[in-house]
Design a protein around this motif. Sequence first.
Motif, mmCIF file in Angstrom:
data_model
loop_
_atom_site.group_PDB
_atom_site.id
_atom_site.type_symbol
_atom_site.label_atom_id
_atom_site.label_comp_id
_atom_site.label_asym_id
_atom_site.label_seq_id
_atom_site.Cartn_x
_atom_site.Cartn_y
_atom_site.Cartn_z
ATOM 1 N N VAL A 68 0.853 -1.197 0.000
ATOM 2 C CA VAL A 68 0.000 0.000 0.000
ATOM 3 C C VAL A 68 0.882 1.237 0.000
ATOM 4 C CG1 VAL A 68 -1.994 1.109 1.046
ATOM 5 C CG2 VAL A 68 -1.475 -1.257 1.595
ATOM 6 N N PHE A 69 0.510 2.195 -0.807
ATOM 7 C CA PHE A 69 1.248 3.455 -0.888
ATOM 8 C C PHE A 69 0.280 4.604 -0.637
ATOM 9 C CE2 PHE A 69 3.346 0.254 -3.377
ATOM 10 C CZ PHE A 69 4.692 0.413 -3.058
ATOM 11 N N PHE A 71 -0.593 8.385 -0.622
ATOM 12 C CA PHE A 71 -0.148 9.645 -1.205
ATOM 13 C C PHE A 71 -0.784 10.820 -0.499
ATOM 14 C CE2 PHE A 71 0.944 6.607 -4.312
ATOM 15 C CZ PHE A 71 2.170 7.071 -4.744
ATOM 16 N N GLU A 72 0.049 11.741 -0.144
ATOM 17 C CA GLU A 72 -0.474 12.995 0.372
ATOM 18 C C GLU A 72 -0.733 13.864 -0.830
ATOM 19 O OE1 GLU A 72 0.460 14.598 3.906
ATOM 20 O OE2 GLU A 72 2.156 13.273 4.313
ATOM 21 N N GLN A 74 -1.954 16.673 -1.396
ATOM 22 C CA GLN A 74 -1.587 18.100 -1.393
ATOM 23 C C GLN A 74 -0.120 18.313 -1.755
ATOM 24 O OE1 GLN A 74 -3.169 16.524 0.969
ATOM 25 N NE2 GLN A 74 -4.904 17.652 1.787
ATOM 26 N N LYS A 75 0.717 17.359 -1.389
ATOM 27 C CA LYS A 75 2.143 17.561 -1.596
ATOM 28 C C LYS A 75 2.667 16.984 -2.910
ATOM 29 C CE LYS A 75 3.441 17.522 3.240
ATOM 30 N NZ LYS A 75 4.156 16.722 4.227
ATOM 31 N N SER A 76 1.806 16.309 -3.660
ATOM 32 C CA SER A 76 2.296 15.572 -4.824
ATOM 33 C C SER A 76 2.713 16.532 -5.926
ATOM 34 C CB SER A 76 1.203 14.648 -5.345
ATOM 35 O OG SER A 76 0.334 15.374 -6.185
ATOM 36 N N THR C 51 6.746 13.338 -5.869
ATOM 37 C CA THR C 51 5.856 12.176 -5.855
ATOM 38 C C THR C 51 6.536 11.012 -6.535
ATOM 39 O OG1 THR C 51 3.850 13.475 -5.893
ATOM 40 C CG2 THR C 51 3.634 11.206 -6.572
ATOM 41 N N ARG C 62 10.371 -1.965 -1.717
ATOM 42 C CA ARG C 62 9.398 -3.019 -1.405
ATOM 43 C C ARG C 62 9.609 -4.243 -2.290
ATOM 44 N NH1 ARG C 62 4.198 -0.768 0.544
ATOM 45 N NH2 ARG C 62 4.746 1.169 1.582
#
Lengths: 299, 299, 299
Positions: A68-69, A71-72, A74-76, C51, C62
């Motif tokens: 599982v990854f 992602f934020e 807002q920061k991408s 990102t 991983r």
Amino acid sequence: MQHLLDIKSLSNDEILQIVELAKYYEKNVVLGTQKRKNRGSVALLFFENSTRTRFSFEMASRKLGFDVFNFEVQKSSLLKGEGIFDTLNNLNAIGCDIAVIRHSQEGFIENLSKKSYAYNLSLINAGEGKKSHPTQALLDFYTLTKHLGSLEGKKIVIVGDVIHSRVAKSNIELLSRFNANVVCCCPSYFEDWSLENASYEANLEEALKDADAVMGLRIQKERIDTKIPYAQYINDYQINEKNLPEKAILMHPGPVNRDVEISSSLIDSKRGEIIIEQPRNGVFIRMAVLDLIFEGVQR
Amino acid sequence: MQHLLDIKSLSNDEILQIVELAKYYEKNVVLGTQKRKNRGSVALLFFENSTRTRFSFEMASRKLGFDVFNFEVQKSSLLKGEGIFDTLNNLNAIGCDIAVIRHSQEGFIENLSKKSYAYNLSLINAGEGKKSHPTQALLDFYTLTKHLGSLEGKKIVIVGDVIHSRVAKSNIELLSRFNANVVCCCPSYFEDWSLENASYEANLEEALKDADAVMGLRIQKERIDTKIPYAQYINDYQINEKNLPEKAILMHPGPVNRDVEISSSLIDSKRGEIIIEQPRNGVFIRMAVLDLIFEGVQR
Amino acid sequence: MQHLLDIKSLSNDEILQIVELAKYYEKNVVLGTQKRKNRGSVALLFFENSTRTRFSFEMASRKLGFDVFNFEVQKSSLLKGEGIFDTLNNLNAIGCDIAVIRHSQEGFIENLSKKSYAYNLSLINAGEGKKSHPTQALLDFYTLTKHLGSLEGKKIVIVGDVIHSRVAKSNIELLSRFNANVVCCCPSYFEDWSLENASYEANLEEALKDADAVMGLRIQKERIDTKIPYAQYINDYQINEKNLPEKAILMHPGPVNRDVEISSSLIDSKRGEIIIEQPRNGVFIRMAVLDLIFEGVQR
């Protein structure tokens, strides 16, 4: 199944297939011990805040042995002016098989599903706008049938903020497909008259009569501009020990505004137990959905 | 063990059991290779920022083969007005076995431990208010006994910001239980006279005489409103090559304010090595705590 | 290999060894299924937002079966005034084997590599200042040789914002080492005359003549203070269906500013496919780098 976009896009057979697989996972997975050979990679992209649904997808993925990854959003590099399609296409190229997306805008996920990705990306709707939250409806369906058996002719009363609730919309669509008698009960400012497949009854006592299940809805304060007359709402629409019919089961998608939608004492009583069973069932449903989607496409 | 709330709630036997298990993990776990069959799920809820302690619990969990879920407390549905108990109860229903919590408020975690969770949630105190940080005290105890053997009659000098330090409080409680002679040394504005089981000596030279171990404390700037007279503090209380007794071992919970609590050259010398061994020992201690708590309750 | 600091610090043999191992991973790793016995622990410390690169390192880790720890650098105890070396030394003590670092300041990572860590920490440069981004250059080299074979005498044209691009700098250094003929093409405000090993040609048509590969560069808006004359830039330097030579392959490190550096229709055509292959190759390259660095040092 390539994507899970909404309830409409699922056939009844597919819904029942998801339920069967969720049952399997409930019985056969000691929580925390399951590992599969084929490991998918799941990206979580939540454009709206969420603890429960995000955690539920994360847990379901891990229990399947998937990576599982988180992602934020807002920061991408979306910040770098890149469109969401290019981002998704890249995540897909890097190794993401399934993107679980929550967004405030209706149609956002369906639009993305029409694009062509380099390595067969699947999309799952984890809540979109005010209209759809299919995995919540599936877990509610799972919970209802577990306790009530067939929903044919069963009276299911949905109480509260119907108009702002994607949970209500997806539930009404799914439950009416299985011939439940869905009744919505709310003050006029929460009514949504565009709904098909549900009747309205403004009086709570009347609505709850002979109910098999009562589903409280969360008042979606964060999507409401005007002021809610809480005292009046509580007086007229709170579900509590006095008005909950004896045979009815009690549900709520959470998080509950205690002593608003439901009395706190009812939540903490024996009759409130299904409210906390719902998120548990949600993990099995999401395992089933992730599994079917991962296996359903050549990757 | 169901929870780890504070040192007080642990018997001496339980403390020694934790130490024994930590020793086992130090010897038998090649860092990064251990996987167990039973996989717990650990949620980290840090209401105060932390890099080290959070990472240490995360590493310990992974080394046990547990799943770890990091919650950004600021973004959680706590924002939606849900109480922390309802959130925890939900995380528990979704599959979280153990919640590791850091919070600025004393009693916060103990209060939560009195609630009834649907699926047997365990709580671990990862630092609470100015009073308790039990896993830090356990790792310091582990480090001390590793280097000094039995603490019976050993002189352990704690230097610095006693009043704001939860590390100091938990250490004093634990070390005095094993009959160490704990001496606190600090300027009057850092004294906490409510402490039992510790004596004070304001003069550093006097305090360090015959010390077996010297533990610097971090000046907790973020919990201090008034201005600290740093030059004077450094002059009177800095631990350095000149005043550290030859036989004493040197410790500090970190992060060190270099050239304030301890001279930078001392930290980087041979005698500063135990300061960097402490966080390593912390992983073994936290593996032991997580393991005992996970196995200690039917889930 | 102990660290990966920049292209300069790699011998040609080491570069070819990385490429060979990446090829192995591309062939033998069904994405998402690989687990190794020795499990490293990788910390990601990105002082600049990212990102793609962050996700690529996370995925690569991983796939190797390594544990990955994402640090939010803004929230770390760096805030508590602790220096980056002390933080890294601590992460290392807690169990981190490799730190992957992105930082805006040139020399930042090399400086850190000169320190002495308690338990043999390795550092990987994931993008530093305007000068170096070695894993991007390695993945571009991988992609180029995959499509063109030996680069001996091949003409590779780099178009766009050369001066702000660490991708360009690392690529020029690496490609010229393998005797490619590297030509930069850009308006004068994007020229960097300090570069060795690259010639300039201001006219795009001239530059593209007989090109074997054309690499667009992202205009680094976030590193540029002055206003760019976009209309003029697009007119003079956009790569599109008309000017891309028939035999040339098209690359871009992403994210592309669509219809600026490259026309959107070209990106979405058959000839744009390598742009989306690059991030996929990046995972194999980073697996190779992580693997060689993890195995290269006694831990």
